[in-house]
Scaffold this active site. Structure first.
Site, PDB file in Angstrom:
ATOM      1  N   SER A  86       0.832  -1.219   0.000  1.00 51.24           N
ATOM      2  CA  SER A  86       0.000   0.000   0.000  1.00 51.24           C
ATOM      3  C   SER A  86       0.861   1.260   0.000  1.00 51.24           C
ATOM      4  O   SER A  86       1.954   1.275   0.565  1.00 51.24           O
ATOM      5  CB  SER A  86      -0.905   0.037   1.228  1.00 51.24           C
ATOM      6  OG  SER A  86      -1.665  -1.138   1.329  1.00 51.24           O
TER       7      SER A  86
HETATM    8  N1  SAH Z   1      -0.113  -4.688   4.270  1.00 53.25           N
HETATM    9  C1  SAH Z   1       0.534  -5.198   3.087  1.00 53.25           C
HETATM   10  C2  SAH Z   1      -0.348  -5.022   1.889  1.00 53.25           C
HETATM   11  C3  SAH Z   1      -0.388  -6.235   1.049  1.00 53.25           C
HETATM   12  S1  SAH Z   1      -1.659  -6.244  -0.164  1.00 53.25           S
HETATM   13  C4  SAH Z   1       1.890  -4.542   2.922  1.00 53.25           C
HETATM   14  O1  SAH Z   1       2.234  -3.653   3.710  1.00 53.25           O
HETATM   15  O2  SAH Z   1       2.645  -4.935   2.044  1.00 53.25           O
HETATM   16  C5  SAH Z   1      -2.890  -7.218   0.589  1.00 53.25           C
HETATM   17  C6  SAH Z   1      -2.499  -8.616   0.956  1.00 53.25           C
HETATM   18  O3  SAH Z   1      -3.687  -9.282   1.391  1.00 53.25           O
HETATM   19  C7  SAH Z   1      -1.925  -9.478  -0.162  1.00 53.25           C
HETATM   20  O4  SAH Z   1      -0.662  -9.943   0.213  1.00 53.25           O
HETATM   21  C8  SAH Z   1      -2.937 -10.632  -0.297  1.00 53.25           C
HETATM   22  O5  SAH Z   1      -2.340 -11.874  -0.609  1.00 53.25           O
HETATM   23  C9  SAH Z   1      -3.570 -10.642   1.080  1.00 53.25           C
HETATM   24  N2  SAH Z   1      -4.895 -11.283   1.152  1.00 53.25           N
HETATM   25  C10 SAH Z   1      -5.889 -11.271   0.226  1.00 53.25           C
HETATM   26  N3  SAH Z   1      -6.959 -11.979   0.653  1.00 53.25           N
HETATM   27  C11 SAH Z   1      -6.622 -12.455   1.898  1.00 53.25           C
HETATM   28  C12 SAH Z   1      -7.299 -13.252   2.847  1.00 53.25           C
HETATM   29  N4  SAH Z   1      -8.536 -13.747   2.635  1.00 53.25           N
HETATM   30  N5  SAH Z   1      -6.657 -13.544   4.002  1.00 53.25           N
HETATM   31  C13 SAH Z   1      -5.398 -13.080   4.244  1.00 53.25           C
HETATM   32  N6  SAH Z   1      -4.708 -12.310   3.376  1.00 53.25           N
HETATM   33  C14 SAH Z   1      -5.295 -11.995   2.203  1.00 53.25           C
END
Ligand code: SAH
Length: 236
Positions: free
Chosen positions: A81
């Site tokens: 993000s």
């Molecule tokens: N907070 C992260 C953002 C990653 S993007 C950072 O700082 O890099 C969002 C993430 O949510 C992705 O890695 C994706 O794989 C994960 N995600 C999507 N659906 C999910 C679910 N049902 N349970 C856990 N993680 C999930």
């Protein structure tokens, strides 16, 4: 006066910053720009100034690591993000939380681990769930190598929260479910806050506060996050 101290000391990351870029200066500039856009929580300001964001991005994107409005690819079609979003969500979660201090936080979507690191600076215990196992492992290795010892990692589907460790003072998700998963509200303490994007095509960043007798919903604006997908993607 409130306690402005963080979970880790000012020079915690100093040894991990020798990438040839004067990252502390660049980070301070990023934070100054975020402050001009509404960032004001003093502890969050400190945390954003301290955590070496460039260590969480792929080498090819290093020049963009401190661009406050860039979401960056982290592999597996997922994104880290933008700092502006991290700041906005985290500030809402902590700054005016009825639970003071916020001690236990659940994060859904570990991804690169950057948001987890910010949370680890601000609160005693972070539980973080990621559905893609290799991403979870990579983030875990990175955060441990950075000496952040107050994070517990799980490979799971965040739609269900993480009941074993509930209730939480706060919950944050960087993945967007189509509708609010009721488990997340149930795993929140009274007075606790949840922030996440909701929706399919047109997402809204939404905050929830669990009161004794009702759930308060706060619209925090438009959002563009990856979808919250069902089930887990195991290793290899
Ligand atoms: N907070 C992260 C953002 C990653 S993007 C950072 O700082 O890099 C969002 C993430 O949510 C992705 O890695 C994706 O794989 C994960 N995600 C999507 N659906 C999910 C679910 N049902 N349970 C856990 N993680 C999930």
């Amino acid at each position: 006066m409130s306690d402005l101290s963080l979970q880790y000391t000012e020079n915690h990351f100093v040894s991990s910053q020798n990438l040839g870029m004067s990252s502390s200066k660049i980070r301070h500039k990023m934070v100054d720009r975020l402050c001009a856009m509404g960032l004001s929580d003093p502890r969050l300001i400190k945390a954003l100034q301290m955590v070496p964001r460039h260590l969480f991005v792929d080498e090819g994107f290093l020049p963009l690591a401190y661009d406050e409005s860039k979401a960056l690819p982290i592999g597996y079609r997922q994104t880290l993000s933008q700092p502006l979003t991290v700041a906005k969500m985290t500030q809402w979660l902590f700054a005016e939380n009825d639970i003071s201090p916020v001690k236990k936080v659940l994060e859904i979507g570990t991804g690169s681990g950057y948001q987890s690191a910010i949370l680890a600076m601000l609160t005693q215990q972070v539980f973080t769930l990621e559905r893609i196992a290799p991403l979870a492992v990579e983030a875990q290795e990175k955060l441990i190598s950075l000496g952040l010892s107050n994070i517990t990692f799980g490979n799971g589907d965040g739609h269900w929260g993480w009941n074993e460790n509930a209730p939480y003072d706060a919950i944050i998700s960087a993945a967007a479910p189509e509708t609010l998963p009721t488990e997340l509200i149930q795993q929140l303490k009274i007075g606790g806050r949840l922030v996440l994007p909701i929706g399919k095509q047109a997402q809204r960043l939404t905050g929830y506060i669990r009161h004794e007798d009702r759930i308060e919903e706060v619209d925090l604006g438009t959002a563009s996050f990856v979808p919250m997908l069902s089930g887990i993607q195991p290793a290899g």
